[in-house]
Design a protein around this motif. Sequence first.
Motif, PDB file in Angstrom:
ATOM      1  N   GLN A  17      75.295  97.162  23.753  1.00 47.58           N
ATOM      2  CA  GLN A  17      74.265  96.752  22.802  1.00 47.58           C
ATOM      3  C   GLN A  17      73.129  96.061  23.549  1.00 47.58           C
ATOM      4  O   GLN A  17      73.361  95.208  24.405  1.00 47.58           O
ATOM      5  CB  GLN A  17      74.848  95.791  21.767  1.00 47.58           C
ATOM      6  N   ALA A  23      65.618  94.061  16.561  1.00 53.89           N
ATOM      7  CA  ALA A  23      66.873  94.750  16.257  1.00 53.89           C
ATOM      8  C   ALA A  23      67.807  94.668  17.451  1.00 53.89           C
ATOM      9  O   ALA A  23      67.378  94.464  18.587  1.00 53.89           O
ATOM     10  CB  ALA A  23      66.605  96.214  15.900  1.00 53.89           C
ATOM     11  N   VAL A  25      70.279  97.198  19.308  1.00 53.95           N
ATOM     12  CA  VAL A  25      70.401  98.652  19.331  1.00 53.95           C
ATOM     13  C   VAL A  25      71.561  99.080  20.217  1.00 53.95           C
ATOM     14  O   VAL A  25      71.917  98.407  21.185  1.00 53.95           O
ATOM     15  CB  VAL A  25      69.095  99.306  19.794  1.00 53.95           C
ATOM     16  N   GLU A  26      72.159 100.217  19.863  1.00 58.35           N
ATOM     17  CA  GLU A  26      73.288 100.761  20.606  1.00 58.35           C
ATOM     18  C   GLU A  26      72.798 101.501  21.841  1.00 58.35           C
ATOM     19  O   GLU A  26      71.787 102.222  21.800  1.00 58.35           O
ATOM     20  CB  GLU A  26      74.098 101.709  19.716  1.00 58.35           C
ATOM     21  N   LEU A  29      70.691 105.042  24.568  1.00 59.24           N
ATOM     22  CA  LEU A  29      69.856 105.453  23.451  1.00 59.24           C
ATOM     23  C   LEU A  29      68.731 106.351  23.916  1.00 59.24           C
ATOM     24  O   LEU A  29      68.302 106.285  25.069  1.00 59.24           O
ATOM     25  CB  LEU A  29      69.278 104.242  22.706  1.00 59.24           C
ATOM     26  N   ALA A  48      63.758 107.176  11.268  1.00 58.78           N
ATOM     27  CA  ALA A  48      64.761 106.126  11.085  1.00 58.78           C
ATOM     28  C   ALA A  48      65.992 106.665  10.377  1.00 58.78           C
ATOM     29  O   ALA A  48      67.126 106.310  10.721  1.00 58.78           O
ATOM     30  CB  ALA A  48      64.159 104.958  10.297  1.00 58.78           C
ATOM     31  N   GLN A  53      66.666 103.955  16.563  1.00 57.20           N
ATOM     32  CA  GLN A  53      66.436 102.533  16.389  1.00 57.20           C
ATOM     33  C   GLN A  53      65.205 102.008  17.112  1.00 57.20           C
ATOM     34  O   GLN A  53      64.794 100.875  16.901  1.00 57.20           O
ATOM     35  CB  GLN A  53      67.674 101.760  16.872  1.00 57.20           C
ATOM     36  N   ASN A  78      55.312  97.233  14.590  1.00 60.24           N
ATOM     37  CA  ASN A  78      56.354  97.638  13.644  1.00 60.24           C
ATOM     38  C   ASN A  78      55.828  97.647  12.213  1.00 60.24           C
ATOM     39  O   ASN A  78      56.089  98.575  11.439  1.00 60.24           O
ATOM     40  CB  ASN A  78      57.568  96.719  13.758  1.00 60.24           C
ATOM     41  N   ARG A  84      61.367 101.202  10.625  1.00 66.15           N
ATOM     42  CA  ARG A  84      62.472 100.252  10.459  1.00 66.15           C
ATOM     43  C   ARG A  84      63.307 100.218  11.735  1.00 66.15           C
ATOM     44  O   ARG A  84      64.294 100.936  11.877  1.00 66.15           O
ATOM     45  CB  ARG A  84      63.355 100.668   9.271  1.00 66.15           C
ATOM     46  N   GLY A  85      62.889  99.399  12.677  1.00 70.97           N
ATOM     47  CA  GLY A  85      63.603  99.313  13.937  1.00 70.97           C
ATOM     48  C   GLY A  85      62.798  98.523  14.938  1.00 70.97           C
ATOM     49  O   GLY A  85      62.054  97.609  14.576  1.00 70.97           O
TER      50      GLY A  85
END
Length: 374
Positions: A17, A23, A25-26, A29, A48, A53, A78, A84-85
Amino acid sequence: MSNLLVTHTDGSARSGQLHLRSATVETPLFIPVATRGIVRYVPSELVADLGFQVLLSNTYHLMLRPGAELIATMGGLNAFTGFRGASLTDSGGFQIMSLGAKITDEGARFRNVYDGSWVTLTPEDAMTTQEQIGADIAMALDVCTQLPSPEAVLRQNLMLTGQWAERSRAAHTDDTQQLFGIVQGGVDSELRKQSTATITAIGFDGYAIGGLAVGESRENTLEAVRTVVEGLPAERPRYLMGVGDPYLLAHATALGVDMFDCVAPTRIARHGTALTNQGPLRVKGLANRGVDEPLELDCNCRVCQRVSRGLLHHLAHVDTESAGTLLSLHNLAFQFRLITRLRRSIREGTIKALLVDIDKVWGTPVIRSGSHAD
């Protein structure tokens, strides 16, 4: 404190992560490219909805239009884009190469693509602009070199990249915005090691591997990635810029890269090519005429659930913008599915088996990477 939490490893590959201002995020990515604030033809909410993300926007284009000040008054990138991220802005270094800028020790000078006026960009300008824009991740200004290039050019640009990285670090004042340094050096192992040592000594929140997928072979790309990763701190994210080719993306993940971006999935979509588990598919081909089947039977994207190959074939001939929108959505879904498979394989300890499967389909280059603007 580290901004990256690594939770699983499989050899050199890792997943976890990344903690950003907007945010968590994983990783690993993939970041779609929204050059002017939006992925071309694809509304931000649809991007999104696919699961992405982070979006990448282009500092050079946004500072010219609509301007960093306007974006700041509208609440930052943003809020301006409605995504949305989280967000990442590149520094403009790629445009220094692609637009043929006049480079000096001070910075770069090139033509405004919108009105032809002269524009000057310094490391300090790049930091001020990215802080005004308000991205979660800003990039230090670097000098990207087209390959192949003479060693003297590579060395000169490497020296400037190091100097500009120091100036970028000194000019960056927003503690809530992460700043990444960029390693250059072409495909010369010694220059890559030198640049890695220089950039890591300055100290950044993350480290990008730049200047690749710009004309060199896949083998040279991966060898340069391997060289750089060996010298990067384990507790910081590693970002391979401009790479979206499934083969390179998978093999670089196996080498320990955490982040990728590329315009290729949406760019080739606008030219009528779909990414599938069987390889690239040209929808204009006569074999797709009248076919009442989706692009992929096992794809759950909204395009494959609602649109036939026959319709896509028709649109590719008579309404290229509609075809480009639908294919862009599908290709982004493919890319998200691929990075998710890689993430899952790391957690399950099966990344070697997945690489074998990917090599069978994507062993031959079909996607040209290496661009950060679309």
